[in-house]
Design a protein around this motif. Structure first.
Motif, short mmCIF file in Angstrom:
data_model
loop_
_atom_site.label_atom_id
_atom_site.label_comp_id
_atom_site.label_asym_id
_atom_site.label_seq_id
_atom_site.Cartn_x
_atom_site.Cartn_y
_atom_site.Cartn_z
N CYS A 114 36.58 32.02 9.88
CA CYS A 114 35.32 32.39 10.56
C CYS A 114 35.37 31.98 12.02
CB CYS A 114 34.14 31.74 9.86
SG CYS A 114 33.92 32.28 8.15
N SER A 139 38.55 38.28 11.60
CA SER A 139 38.11 39.46 12.36
C SER A 139 39.34 40.06 13.04
CB SER A 139 37.10 39.04 13.42
OG SER A 139 37.75 38.21 14.37
N SER A 142 40.39 37.74 15.89
CA SER A 142 41.04 36.50 15.46
C SER A 142 42.38 36.77 14.80
CB SER A 142 40.12 35.71 14.52
OG SER A 142 38.95 35.32 15.19
N ALA A 156 41.87 42.09 8.10
CA ALA A 156 40.87 41.96 9.16
C ALA A 156 39.57 42.65 8.74
CB ALA A 156 41.39 42.57 10.45
N ALA A 158 36.37 44.28 10.34
CA ALA A 158 35.78 44.76 11.58
C ALA A 158 34.26 44.82 11.50
CB ALA A 158 36.33 46.14 11.93
N ASP A 159 33.76 44.96 10.27
CA ASP A 159 32.32 45.15 10.09
C ASP A 159 31.84 44.31 8.90
OD1 ASP A 159 29.77 46.21 10.12
OD2 ASP A 159 30.33 47.98 8.98
N LYS A 160 32.18 44.76 7.69
CA LYS A 160 31.77 44.03 6.48
C LYS A 160 32.77 44.33 5.37
CE LYS A 160 28.10 43.97 3.00
NZ LYS A 160 26.72 44.35 2.67
N ASN A 174 31.03 40.58 9.89
CA ASN A 174 31.33 40.53 11.32
C ASN A 174 30.09 41.06 12.04
OD1 ASN A 174 32.29 40.87 13.92
ND2 ASN A 174 34.32 41.56 13.25
N ARG A 177 29.84 39.13 18.52
CA ARG A 177 30.50 38.00 19.18
C ARG A 177 29.51 36.85 19.37
NH1 ARG A 177 34.01 40.50 24.09
NH2 ARG A 177 31.95 41.04 24.92
N GLY A 182 35.52 36.23 17.97
CA GLY A 182 36.03 36.81 16.73
C GLY A 182 35.29 36.24 15.53
N LEU A 184 33.09 35.25 12.36
CA LEU A 184 32.68 35.83 11.07
C LEU A 184 31.69 34.90 10.38
CD1 LEU A 184 36.03 37.06 9.43
CD2 LEU A 184 34.36 38.44 10.68
N THR A 219 23.69 37.80 17.65
CA THR A 219 24.43 37.57 16.40
C THR A 219 23.67 36.58 15.50
OG1 THR A 219 26.51 38.04 17.53
CG2 THR A 219 26.66 36.83 15.45
#
Ligand SMILES: [Zn+2]
Length: 318
Positions: A114, A139, A142, A156, A158-160, A174, A177, A182, A184, A219
């Motif tokens: 994370c 992510s 990362s 990785a 990118a979203d979920k 994700n 930022r 990166g 999570l 975020t």
């Protein structure tokens, strides 16, 4: 009046009682273990939040002469373990692995990165040594940053991504930022437990030197919107659910205040070119956040970053 006297008595009792049960029930809100009456022998600490979901708190050095915790999430399922974040060195992560082995004979199946920073990944080789088949997830940002590390992330998000492990669903999120770029979060919907890693640094001055001030706030809001029962982060402590939610809001307020103060100084023409060449840090007014942990070490980097955001100089989203 009576209430005020009562409140004063409690405050005095907390100051005078170093390691009492009362301090455990109503801990002073601070990231500093010493101010909570805790010492090295109290760590690492495992807290069961819900059946099969745990927070693991370990001590690490902070400002000179001070300490803070680095916190991990452990999810035990009938199909193995998912752990979110590790510790900063192999010896510390070996202790975390030993703790997990006490909870279940099943292997660690997933390690979710994370926060890619060293204090959360520096010991990851210990996961791989104990469980060579464990899959490292991060992510995309990362994954790239850790490509040359001892444990390069194989997957990785990118979203979920929802991982079905045994009978448990675990969501890797994700949400934008924040502290590393990166970042999570990990959410266990059945247990309603949300681990935010360094997106939520409980009672610490925001560590913005490599962060994204306004995006970080956005975020946090997305994490709050999940409506979890439990929220906890990568540093600081894990108290009761109501306290942790209130403190997350307090952390967002602090971040807002830091951005606002940076903007005020920027607009006033006070210079801040780098962490070592920043007039703004000498005149900044942090109000109630003056005393939050690591303010002295983190304030210069935070101001540099807020200035960069205002000037449109932050790295763009990848
Ligand atoms: Zn950290």
């Amino acid at each position: 009046m009576r209430d005020m006297v009562f409140a004063g008595t409690i405050a005095a009792a907390l100051l005078l009682a170093p390691m009492t049960a009362a301090a455990q029930e109503a801990p002073v809100q601070t990231a500093d273990p010493i101010l909570r009456g805790l010492g090295a022998s109290d760590f690492p600490r495992l807290k069961q939040l819900e059946p099969n979901v745990y927070a693991y708190e370990e001590l690490r050095p902070s400002e000179p002469g001070k300490f803070k915790t680095t916190v991990d999430m452990i999810v035990v399922t009938s199909g193995g373990v998912l752990v979110a974040d590790g510790q900063g060195n192999v010896a510390a992560t070996e202790k975390l692995v030993a703790q997990i082995k006490k909870l279940t004979p099943l292997p660690i199946k997933y390690v979710v990165v994370c926060s890619e920073h060293e204090d959360h990944t520096g010991g990851n080789a210990a996961f791989k040594a104990a469980f060579p088949d464990a899959v490292f997830v991060a992510s995309p940002v990362s994954q790239k940053a850790l490509a040359a590390s001892a444990t390069p992330p194989a997957e990785a998000v990118a979203d979920k991504r929802t991982i079905h492990l045994g009978a448990t669903d675990i969501e890797i999120l994700n949400l934008g930022r924040a502290h590393t770029g990166g970042d999570l979060s990990v959410y266990v919907p059945g247990a309603k437990v949300l681990f935010m890693s360094e997106i939520y640094d409980h009672r610490l001055f925001p560590s913005l030197a490599r962060g994204y001030p306004s995006e970080w706030l956005a975020t946090i809001k997305k994490n709050q919107a999940i409506g979890a029962k439990w929220v906890f982060g990568g540093h600081g402590f894990v108290d009761d659910p109501a306290t942790m939610k209130r403190e997350l809001a307090a952390f967002a307020d602090e971040l807002t205040a830091v951005i606002t103060e940076g903007r005020r100084l920027h607009d006033a023409g006070v210079a801040c070119r780098s962490v070592t060449d920043c007039d703004a840090v000498k005149v900044a007014n942090w109000g109630p956040y003056e005393t939050w942990s690591e303010r002295v070490t983190q304030a210069p980097g935070a101001l540099v970053r807020v200035y960069q955001e205002i000037d449109g100089k932050l790295p763009k989203q990848e």
